[in-house]
Design an enzyme around this catalytic site. Structure first.
Site, PDB file in Angstrom:
ATOM      1  N   ASP A 292       0.835  -1.204   0.000  1.00  0.00           N
ATOM      2  CA  ASP A 292       0.000   0.000   0.000  1.00  0.00           C
ATOM      3  C   ASP A 292       0.868   1.251   0.000  1.00  0.00           C
ATOM      4  O   ASP A 292       0.563   2.236  -0.681  1.00  0.00           O
ATOM      5  CB  ASP A 292      -0.902   0.016   1.233  1.00  0.00           C
ATOM      6  CG  ASP A 292      -1.818  -1.185   1.315  1.00  0.00           C
ATOM      7  OD1 ASP A 292      -2.173  -1.739   0.263  1.00  0.00           O
ATOM      8  OD2 ASP A 292      -2.173  -1.582   2.447  1.00  0.00           O
ATOM      9  N   SER A 293       1.947   1.215   0.765  1.00  0.00           N
ATOM     10  CA  SER A 293       2.828   2.375   0.858  1.00  0.00           C
ATOM     11  C   SER A 293       3.582   2.597  -0.447  1.00  0.00           C
ATOM     12  O   SER A 293       3.824   3.740  -0.856  1.00  0.00           O
ATOM     13  CB  SER A 293       3.815   2.197   2.018  1.00  0.00           C
ATOM     14  OG  SER A 293       3.112   2.107   3.240  1.00  0.00           O
TER      15      SER A 293
END
Length: 337
Positions: A292-293
Protein backbone atom coordinates in the site's frame (compact mmCIF):
# COMPACT_ATOMS: atom_id res chain seq x y z
CA UNK A 1 -15.02 26.85 -0.77
CA UNK A 2 -14.38 23.13 -1.31
CA UNK A 3 -10.89 21.85 -0.64
CA UNK A 4 -8.88 20.49 -3.54
CA UNK A 5 -6.98 17.25 -2.95
CA UNK A 6 -4.64 16.13 -5.77
CA UNK A 7 -5.13 12.50 -4.69
CA UNK A 8 -8.45 10.99 -3.59
CA UNK A 9 -8.66 7.35 -2.46
CA UNK A 10 -11.74 5.13 -2.13
CA UNK A 11 -11.62 2.09 0.09
CA UNK A 12 -12.58 0.09 3.14
CA UNK A 13 -11.88 2.26 6.19
CA UNK A 14 -10.57 -0.07 8.88
CA UNK A 15 -8.95 0.51 12.24
CA UNK A 16 -5.88 -1.69 12.56
CA UNK A 17 -5.48 -3.14 16.05
CA UNK A 18 -1.88 -4.23 15.94
CA UNK A 19 0.01 -6.26 18.54
CA UNK A 20 2.99 -8.59 18.85
CA UNK A 21 1.63 -11.97 19.94
CA UNK A 22 2.84 -15.50 20.60
CA UNK A 23 2.54 -18.24 18.02
CA UNK A 24 -0.18 -19.75 20.22
CA UNK A 25 -2.44 -16.83 19.26
CA UNK A 26 -2.14 -17.81 15.61
CA UNK A 27 -2.95 -21.41 16.49
CA UNK A 28 -5.90 -20.47 18.72
CA UNK A 29 -7.69 -18.71 15.87
CA UNK A 30 -6.50 -21.01 13.09
CA UNK A 31 -4.62 -18.40 11.04
CA UNK A 32 -1.35 -18.60 9.17
CA UNK A 33 1.53 -16.12 9.14
CA UNK A 34 1.52 -13.91 6.07
CA UNK A 35 -2.19 -14.50 5.46
CA UNK A 36 -5.05 -11.99 5.18
CA UNK A 37 -8.61 -13.20 5.72
CA UNK A 38 -12.10 -11.96 6.46
CA UNK A 39 -13.26 -12.61 10.01
CA UNK A 40 -15.68 -15.48 10.58
CA UNK A 41 -17.76 -15.96 13.70
CA UNK A 42 -14.93 -17.90 15.39
CA UNK A 43 -12.60 -14.91 14.95
CA UNK A 44 -14.85 -12.24 16.50
CA UNK A 45 -13.48 -12.52 20.08
CA UNK A 46 -9.95 -11.74 18.88
CA UNK A 47 -10.48 -7.97 18.71
CA UNK A 48 -11.46 -7.65 22.38
CA UNK A 49 -8.79 -10.16 23.39
CA UNK A 50 -6.08 -8.06 21.76
CA UNK A 51 -7.26 -4.85 23.42
CA UNK A 52 -7.66 -6.48 26.85
CA UNK A 53 -4.48 -8.54 26.95
CA UNK A 54 -1.83 -6.92 24.74
CA UNK A 55 -0.26 -3.47 24.32
CA UNK A 56 -1.93 -2.48 21.06
CA UNK A 57 -1.31 0.18 18.47
CA UNK A 58 -4.43 1.72 16.93
CA UNK A 59 -3.58 2.74 13.37
CA UNK A 60 -5.80 3.83 10.50
CA UNK A 61 -5.83 0.85 8.17
CA UNK A 62 -7.42 -0.60 5.09
CA UNK A 63 -5.49 -0.73 1.82
CA UNK A 64 -6.55 2.60 0.29
CA UNK A 65 -6.42 4.42 3.59
CA UNK A 66 -2.83 3.19 4.04
CA UNK A 67 -1.98 4.45 0.55
CA UNK A 68 -3.61 7.77 1.33
CA UNK A 69 -1.61 8.21 4.55
CA UNK A 70 1.62 7.21 2.81
CA UNK A 71 1.15 9.73 -0.01
CA UNK A 72 0.19 12.47 2.43
CA UNK A 73 3.30 11.83 4.55
CA UNK A 74 5.65 11.86 1.56
CA UNK A 75 4.06 14.91 -0.07
CA UNK A 76 4.75 17.26 2.87
CA UNK A 77 1.83 19.24 1.44
CA UNK A 78 -1.29 20.23 3.38
CA UNK A 79 -4.54 18.77 1.99
CA UNK A 80 -2.67 16.62 -0.54
CA UNK A 81 -4.99 13.65 0.02
CA UNK A 82 -8.66 12.94 0.65
CA UNK A 83 -10.13 9.58 1.65
CA UNK A 84 -13.71 8.35 1.11
CA UNK A 85 -15.01 5.46 3.19
CA UNK A 86 -17.51 4.41 5.86
CA UNK A 87 -17.38 4.19 9.67
CA UNK A 88 -19.76 3.41 12.48
CA UNK A 89 -20.48 5.65 15.42
CA UNK A 90 -18.46 4.05 18.20
CA UNK A 91 -15.16 4.14 20.09
CA UNK A 92 -13.27 2.58 17.19
CA UNK A 93 -14.50 5.26 14.79
CA UNK A 94 -13.04 7.93 17.07
CA UNK A 95 -9.69 6.11 17.14
CA UNK A 96 -9.85 6.03 13.35
CA UNK A 97 -10.70 9.71 12.99
CA UNK A 98 -7.90 10.67 15.37
CA UNK A 99 -5.35 8.57 13.49
CA UNK A 100 -6.34 9.90 10.06
CA UNK A 101 -6.38 13.49 11.28
CA UNK A 102 -2.92 13.07 12.82
CA UNK A 103 -1.70 11.81 9.44
CA UNK A 104 -2.98 14.96 7.73
CA UNK A 105 -5.51 13.10 5.58
CA UNK A 106 -8.90 14.71 4.95
CA UNK A 107 -11.48 11.98 5.63
CA UNK A 108 -14.96 12.03 4.11
CA UNK A 109 -16.68 9.32 6.11
CA UNK A 110 -20.18 8.10 5.48
CA UNK A 111 -21.51 7.24 8.97
CA UNK A 112 -23.58 4.13 9.71
CA UNK A 113 -24.78 4.61 13.32
CA UNK A 114 -26.10 1.06 13.81
CA UNK A 115 -23.09 -0.82 12.37
CA UNK A 116 -19.67 -1.17 14.04
CA UNK A 117 -16.62 0.48 12.54
CA UNK A 118 -14.54 -1.98 10.53
CA UNK A 119 -11.52 -3.38 12.32
CA UNK A 120 -8.49 -5.45 11.38
CA UNK A 121 -6.60 -7.56 13.89
CA UNK A 122 -2.91 -7.44 12.97
CA UNK A 123 -1.11 -10.32 14.66
CA UNK A 124 2.67 -9.93 14.53
CA UNK A 125 5.15 -12.68 15.35
CA UNK A 126 8.85 -12.67 14.40
CA UNK A 127 8.50 -10.27 11.43
CA UNK A 128 5.53 -12.17 10.05
CA UNK A 129 1.97 -11.00 10.38
CA UNK A 130 -1.55 -12.24 9.85
CA UNK A 131 -4.52 -9.96 9.20
CA UNK A 132 -8.11 -10.71 10.21
CA UNK A 133 -10.55 -8.10 8.94
CA UNK A 134 -14.09 -7.52 10.19
CA UNK A 135 -15.38 -5.19 7.48
CA UNK A 136 -18.65 -4.26 9.19
CA UNK A 137 -19.49 -0.65 8.19
CA UNK A 138 -16.47 -0.38 5.88
CA UNK A 139 -18.22 -2.29 3.09
CA UNK A 140 -21.35 -0.10 3.04
CA UNK A 141 -20.34 2.87 0.86
CA UNK A 142 -23.40 4.11 -1.04
CA UNK A 143 -23.48 5.84 -4.41
CA UNK A 144 -25.89 8.46 -3.03
CA UNK A 145 -23.32 9.44 -0.40
CA UNK A 146 -20.54 9.63 -2.98
CA UNK A 147 -22.69 11.89 -5.12
CA UNK A 148 -23.35 14.12 -2.11
CA UNK A 149 -19.60 14.82 -1.83
CA UNK A 150 -18.94 14.74 -5.57
CA UNK A 151 -16.99 17.99 -5.30
CA UNK A 152 -14.16 15.92 -3.78
CA UNK A 153 -13.96 13.90 -7.00
CA UNK A 154 -14.32 16.98 -9.20
CA UNK A 155 -11.46 18.81 -7.46
CA UNK A 156 -8.81 16.05 -7.58
CA UNK A 157 -6.41 15.01 -10.31
CA UNK A 158 -5.89 11.31 -9.47
CA UNK A 159 -8.42 8.81 -8.07
CA UNK A 160 -7.29 5.51 -6.56
CA UNK A 161 -9.47 2.55 -5.55
CA UNK A 162 -8.51 -0.71 -3.86
CA UNK A 163 -9.72 -3.90 -5.51
CA UNK A 164 -11.68 -4.88 -2.40
CA UNK A 165 -14.25 -2.25 -3.41
CA UNK A 166 -15.36 -4.52 -6.25
CA UNK A 167 -16.85 -6.81 -3.61
CA UNK A 168 -18.98 -4.08 -2.02
CA UNK A 169 -19.22 -0.76 -3.87
CA UNK A 170 -18.64 -1.40 -7.56
CA UNK A 171 -21.05 1.36 -8.67
CA UNK A 172 -19.05 3.94 -6.70
CA UNK A 173 -15.81 2.80 -8.32
CA UNK A 174 -17.20 2.66 -11.85
CA UNK A 175 -18.85 6.08 -11.67
CA UNK A 176 -15.64 7.63 -10.32
CA UNK A 177 -13.51 5.85 -12.93
CA UNK A 178 -15.71 6.86 -15.84
CA UNK A 179 -15.85 10.48 -14.66
CA UNK A 180 -12.05 10.60 -14.32
CA UNK A 181 -11.49 9.16 -17.78
CA UNK A 182 -13.93 11.59 -19.40
CA UNK A 183 -12.69 14.69 -17.57
CA UNK A 184 -8.92 14.68 -17.92
CA UNK A 185 -8.18 12.97 -14.61
CA UNK A 186 -6.32 9.73 -13.93
CA UNK A 187 -8.10 6.73 -12.44
CA UNK A 188 -5.89 4.09 -10.83
CA UNK A 189 -6.67 0.86 -9.02
CA UNK A 190 -5.12 -2.09 -7.25
CA UNK A 191 -6.24 -5.65 -7.93
CA UNK A 192 -5.51 -6.16 -4.19
CA UNK A 193 -5.98 -9.91 -3.81
CA UNK A 194 -6.16 -13.12 -5.80
CA UNK A 195 -9.74 -13.79 -4.70
CA UNK A 196 -10.86 -10.46 -6.15
CA UNK A 197 -9.54 -11.48 -9.56
CA UNK A 198 -11.09 -14.92 -9.32
CA UNK A 199 -14.51 -14.14 -7.83
CA UNK A 200 -15.13 -10.48 -8.72
CA UNK A 201 -13.86 -10.52 -12.28
CA UNK A 202 -17.04 -9.08 -13.81
CA UNK A 203 -17.32 -6.06 -11.45
CA UNK A 204 -13.61 -5.33 -11.91
CA UNK A 205 -13.98 -5.41 -15.70
CA UNK A 206 -16.67 -2.73 -15.49
CA UNK A 207 -14.03 -0.25 -14.27
CA UNK A 208 -11.09 -1.66 -16.25
CA UNK A 209 -11.58 0.35 -19.49
CA UNK A 210 -11.35 3.63 -17.55
CA UNK A 211 -8.26 2.71 -15.54
CA UNK A 212 -4.87 4.07 -16.58
CA UNK A 213 -2.66 2.51 -13.86
CA UNK A 214 -3.18 -0.95 -12.35
CA UNK A 215 -1.11 -2.07 -9.36
CA UNK A 216 -0.57 -5.60 -8.09
CA UNK A 217 2.07 -7.95 -6.73
CA UNK A 218 3.52 -10.93 -8.59
CA UNK A 219 1.08 -13.47 -7.10
CA UNK A 220 -1.91 -11.33 -8.08
CA UNK A 221 -0.51 -10.76 -11.57
CA UNK A 222 0.05 -14.48 -12.00
CA UNK A 223 -3.54 -15.17 -10.90
CA UNK A 224 -4.80 -12.55 -13.35
CA UNK A 225 -2.89 -14.27 -16.13
CA UNK A 226 -4.36 -17.65 -15.23
CA UNK A 227 -7.95 -16.37 -14.93
CA UNK A 228 -7.84 -14.39 -18.18
CA UNK A 229 -5.98 -17.00 -20.21
CA UNK A 230 -2.62 -15.23 -20.44
CA UNK A 231 -0.69 -18.03 -18.69
CA UNK A 232 1.13 -18.08 -15.36
CA UNK A 233 4.29 -16.21 -16.38
CA UNK A 234 4.21 -12.88 -14.54
CA UNK A 235 6.04 -10.86 -17.21
CA UNK A 236 3.85 -12.17 -20.02
CA UNK A 237 0.69 -11.63 -17.97
CA UNK A 238 1.68 -8.01 -17.32
CA UNK A 239 2.33 -7.48 -21.04
CA UNK A 240 -1.07 -8.86 -21.99
CA UNK A 241 -2.84 -6.88 -19.26
CA UNK A 242 -1.38 -3.67 -20.71
CA UNK A 243 -2.83 -4.57 -24.12
CA UNK A 244 -6.40 -5.14 -22.93
CA UNK A 245 -9.01 -2.75 -24.40
CA UNK A 246 -9.05 0.70 -22.79
CA UNK A 247 -10.95 3.96 -23.08
CA UNK A 248 -8.20 6.03 -21.48
CA UNK A 249 -6.59 8.80 -23.57
CA UNK A 250 -3.15 7.41 -22.69
CA UNK A 251 -1.97 3.77 -22.74
CA UNK A 252 -2.68 1.54 -19.77
CA UNK A 253 0.23 0.87 -17.38
CA UNK A 254 0.53 -2.29 -15.25
CA UNK A 255 2.80 -1.88 -12.20
CA UNK A 256 3.94 -5.14 -10.58
CA UNK A 257 5.85 -5.35 -7.30
CA UNK A 258 7.85 -8.51 -6.63
CA UNK A 259 9.25 -8.15 -3.12
CA UNK A 260 13.04 -7.89 -3.28
CA UNK A 261 13.03 -8.45 -7.05
CA UNK A 262 12.65 -5.75 -9.68
CA UNK A 263 9.46 -3.75 -10.11
CA UNK A 264 7.85 -4.23 -13.54
CA UNK A 265 5.96 -1.62 -15.54
CA UNK A 266 4.19 -2.96 -18.61
CA UNK A 267 2.90 -0.54 -21.24
CA UNK A 268 1.69 -1.32 -24.77
CA UNK A 269 3.06 -4.85 -24.50
CA UNK A 270 6.56 -3.85 -23.41
CA UNK A 271 8.01 -4.34 -19.92
CA UNK A 272 10.58 -2.20 -18.15
CA UNK A 273 12.27 -3.35 -14.92
CA UNK A 274 13.34 -1.13 -12.02
CA UNK A 275 15.69 -2.23 -9.25
CA UNK A 276 14.65 -2.45 -5.60
CA UNK A 277 17.17 -1.38 -2.91
CA UNK A 278 18.03 -4.22 -0.55
CA UNK A 279 17.09 -3.77 3.11
CA UNK A 280 19.17 -5.96 5.47
CA UNK A 281 16.96 -8.65 6.98
CA UNK A 282 17.87 -7.64 10.52
CA UNK A 283 16.25 -4.25 9.90
CA UNK A 284 12.94 -5.71 8.72
CA UNK A 285 10.35 -5.61 11.49
CA UNK A 286 6.91 -5.92 9.90
CA UNK A 287 5.83 -6.29 6.25
CA UNK A 288 2.32 -4.97 6.91
CA UNK A 289 1.41 -2.09 4.58
CA UNK A 290 4.49 -2.28 2.33
CA UNK A 291 2.51 -2.72 -0.89
CA UNK A 292 0.00 0.00 0.00
CA UNK A 293 2.83 2.37 0.86
CA UNK A 294 4.61 1.64 -2.42
CA UNK A 295 1.49 2.80 -4.27
CA UNK A 296 1.31 5.94 -2.10
CA UNK A 297 4.87 6.88 -3.02
CA UNK A 298 4.35 6.10 -6.68
CA UNK A 299 1.18 8.20 -6.94
CA UNK A 300 2.68 11.09 -4.97
CA UNK A 301 5.52 11.40 -7.47
CA UNK A 302 3.20 10.78 -10.43
CA UNK A 303 1.09 13.77 -9.39
CA UNK A 304 4.24 15.87 -9.09
CA UNK A 305 5.18 14.98 -12.66
CA UNK A 306 7.95 12.51 -11.87
CA UNK A 307 9.30 9.96 -14.34
CA UNK A 308 8.43 6.28 -13.91
CA UNK A 309 11.92 5.76 -12.48
CA UNK A 310 11.23 8.50 -9.93
CA UNK A 311 7.77 7.12 -9.12
CA UNK A 312 9.16 3.62 -8.51
CA UNK A 313 12.00 5.04 -6.40
CA UNK A 314 9.49 6.90 -4.22
CA UNK A 315 7.40 3.75 -3.87
CA UNK A 316 10.42 1.67 -2.93
CA UNK A 317 11.51 4.30 -0.41
CA UNK A 318 8.13 4.31 1.33
CA UNK A 319 7.91 0.51 1.38
CA UNK A 320 11.43 0.29 2.85
CA UNK A 321 10.53 2.75 5.62
CA UNK A 322 7.30 0.94 6.53
CA UNK A 323 8.84 -2.53 6.85
CA UNK A 324 11.29 -1.22 9.45
CA UNK A 325 8.45 -0.08 11.75
CA UNK A 326 5.54 -1.80 13.46
CA UNK A 327 2.29 -1.60 11.52
CA UNK A 328 1.74 0.70 8.57
CA UNK A 329 3.47 3.69 10.15
CA UNK A 330 6.14 6.17 9.13
CA UNK A 331 9.06 8.10 10.65
CA UNK A 332 8.52 11.68 11.80
CA UNK A 333 9.91 13.25 8.62
CA UNK A 334 10.57 11.76 5.14
CA UNK A 335 14.15 11.84 3.86
CA UNK A 336 13.35 11.08 0.20
CA UNK A 337 14.83 13.72 -2.10
Amino acid sequence: MSLSHPLVCLGHSLLDISAAVSVEMFEKYGVRAGNAILAEEKHMPIFKELVDNYPCDFIAGGASQNTCRAAQWLSRTENFTGFIGVVGEDEYSQHLRDSVKAAGVNAYYQVEPTVPTGTCACLIHEKERSLIANLAAAQMLKLDYLRSIWHVIENCSVIYAEGYMFSSAVDCVVESAKYACENGKIFTMNVSAQFIIEFFREPMMRAWPYCEYVFGNEDETQKFGEVFGFGSDVVEAAKQMSLMPTNTPRPKKIVVTRGKDTVLIACEGKVTEYNVPLIPSEKVLDLNGAGDSFVGGFLCELIKGGSYERCVAAGNYLASEVIQLSGCSFPAVPSFN
